[in-house]
Design an enzyme around this catalytic site. Structure first.
Site, PDB file in Angstrom:
ATOM      1  N   ASP A  11       0.870  -1.178   0.000  1.00  0.00           N
ATOM      2  CA  ASP A  11       0.000   0.000   0.000  1.00  0.00           C
ATOM      3  C   ASP A  11       0.905   1.226   0.000  1.00  0.00           C
ATOM      4  OD1 ASP A  11      -2.280   1.679   0.241  1.00  0.00           O
ATOM      5  OD2 ASP A  11      -2.041   1.761   2.407  1.00  0.00           O
ATOM      6  N   CYS A  74      -4.345  -1.129  -2.122  1.00  0.00           N
ATOM      7  CA  CYS A  74      -4.452   0.324  -2.304  1.00  0.00           C
ATOM      8  C   CYS A  74      -5.356   0.569  -3.504  1.00  0.00           C
ATOM      9  CB  CYS A  74      -3.052   0.884  -2.571  1.00  0.00           C
ATOM     10  SG  CYS A  74      -3.008   2.636  -2.960  1.00  0.00           S
ATOM     11  N   GLU A 152      -1.826   8.507   8.295  1.00  0.00           N
ATOM     12  CA  GLU A 152      -0.410   8.104   8.322  1.00  0.00           C
ATOM     13  C   GLU A 152       0.263   8.525   9.627  1.00  0.00           C
ATOM     14  OE1 GLU A 152       1.891   6.458   6.145  1.00  0.00           O
ATOM     15  OE2 GLU A 152       0.015   5.655   5.392  1.00  0.00           O
ATOM     16  N   HIS A 186      -7.063   3.175   3.623  1.00  0.00           N
ATOM     17  CA  HIS A 186      -6.779   3.851   4.899  1.00  0.00           C
ATOM     18  C   HIS A 186      -8.074   4.119   5.689  1.00  0.00           C
ATOM     19  CE1 HIS A 186      -2.801   4.686   3.228  1.00  0.00           C
ATOM     20  NE2 HIS A 186      -2.435   5.299   4.338  1.00  0.00           N
TER      21      HIS A 186
HETATM   22  N1  DGL Z   1      -4.555   3.382   0.792  1.00  0.00           N
HETATM   23  C1  DGL Z   1      -4.519   4.146  -0.425  1.00  0.00           C
HETATM   24  C2  DGL Z   1      -5.772   3.862  -1.251  1.00  0.00           C
HETATM   25  O1  DGL Z   1      -6.446   2.885  -0.966  1.00  0.00           O
HETATM   26  C3  DGL Z   1      -4.274   5.569  -0.106  1.00  0.00           C
HETATM   27  C4  DGL Z   1      -3.917   6.371  -1.299  1.00  0.00           C
HETATM   28  C5  DGL Z   1      -3.010   7.499  -1.067  1.00  0.00           C
HETATM   29  O2  DGL Z   1      -1.883   7.258  -0.631  1.00  0.00           O
HETATM   30  O3  DGL Z   1      -3.415   8.624  -1.399  1.00  0.00           O
HETATM   31  O4  DGL Z   1      -6.109   4.550  -2.175  1.00  0.00           O
END
Ligand code: DGL
Length: 263
Positions: A11, A74, A152, A186
């Site tokens: 991710d 992700c 984060e 997230h």
């Molecule tokens: N966990 C990522 C997602 O599912 C986050 C994306 C990002 O870093 O903006 O899109």
């Protein structure tokens, strides 16, 4: 036939641990390696080319580490890069996409909300999928700007997060949604807060469980499942401060290894 090599998961940061938890629950004896590319988070504001090259870098490292299958935990990386990854690498690659279709099948009010990154909402894959939803259903799309950097840092219930979520939910509530789709791995960490902010009639859908089921099916289909009944090796690597990932994995602290690694 069986295969004890690890499942590789990546991710843009710590969010995909929400997906890892579903995978580990369903496949408790599988070894796993998770890469948190937190140094490069958020992916959601990067160009398609940057998202593709970061996704290739993460996949290459997981394959060097001996992974038998890749789970792109992700939405932003999946919706922008999965077709390239599938062309370039010769292992099964599973991706995560916003669960628009299940929400569209269930909605009574005919209005569903989706909270996701700019990169996901602007991707061709998302635009195609949402275009397939019947046109008597309205999809209220909102970019969760600023949420990934807060998560984060482990800020899942501070004032800034609450204010942002209230702002993002407003147009959805005005449109009378009864389903909220979480289009970013997230965001499941915001579910307790979202439940406080949303009326009871709004159900929240994320794709974690479906991805875990798909991972299991694909492992079985390709004869890649492990037959081991021993404690698995559960490795996590972050290329940034490991405090937040440790925080999100605190319930598993006795069985996982979390390390800094440059990649
Ligand atoms: N966990 C990522 C997602 O599912 C986050 C994306 C990002 O870093 O903006 O899109």
């Amino acid at each position: 036939m069986f295969n004890n090599k690890p499942i590789g998961i990546f991710d843009s940061g710590v969010g995909g641990t929400s997906i890892w938890k579903e995978i580990h629950t369903l496949l408790p004896f599988e070894n796993t390696i998770y890469l948190a590319d937190s140094k490069n988070a958020p992916y959601g504001y990067k160009s398609v080319d940057e998202i593709i090259s970061l996704s290739i870098k993460n996949t290459e490292l997981l394959l060097e580490m001996g992974c038998k299958i890749i789970v792109v935990a992700c939405n932003t990386a999946t919706t922008n890069a999965i077709s390239i990854l599938r062309k370039q690498f010769n292992v099964p690659i599973i991706g995560i996409e916003p669960a628009i279709k299940p929400a569209a099948l269930k909605t009574q009010s005919k209005n569903i909300g989706i909270l996701a990154t700019k990169g996901t909402l602007n991707s061709n894959l998302f635009i195609t999928t949402s275009g397939e939803v019947t046109n008597d259903i309205s999809i209220i799309e909102v970019i969760g700007e600023g949420l990934v950097p807060l998560i984060e840092k482990g800020n899942i219930n501070n004032e800034e997060t609450i204010l942002l979520l209230k702002r993002y939910l407003q147009p959805m509530l005005k449109a009378n949604i009864d389903y909220l789709v979480l289009g970013c791995s997230h965001y499941p960490y915001l579910i307790p807060l979202l439940k406080e902010l949303l009326p009871e009639k709004v159900s929240i859908i994320d794709s974690g469980e479906a991805i875990a089921r798909q991972t299991k099916n694909i492992l079985e289909l390709y004869n890649l499942a492990s037959l081991s009944k021993e404690n698995p090796k559960l490795e996590f690597y972050s290329n940034s401060d490991i405090k937040t990932i440790q925080l999100f994995l605190r319930d598993y602290s006795d069985k996982v290894s979390v390390k800094y690694r440059s990649f």
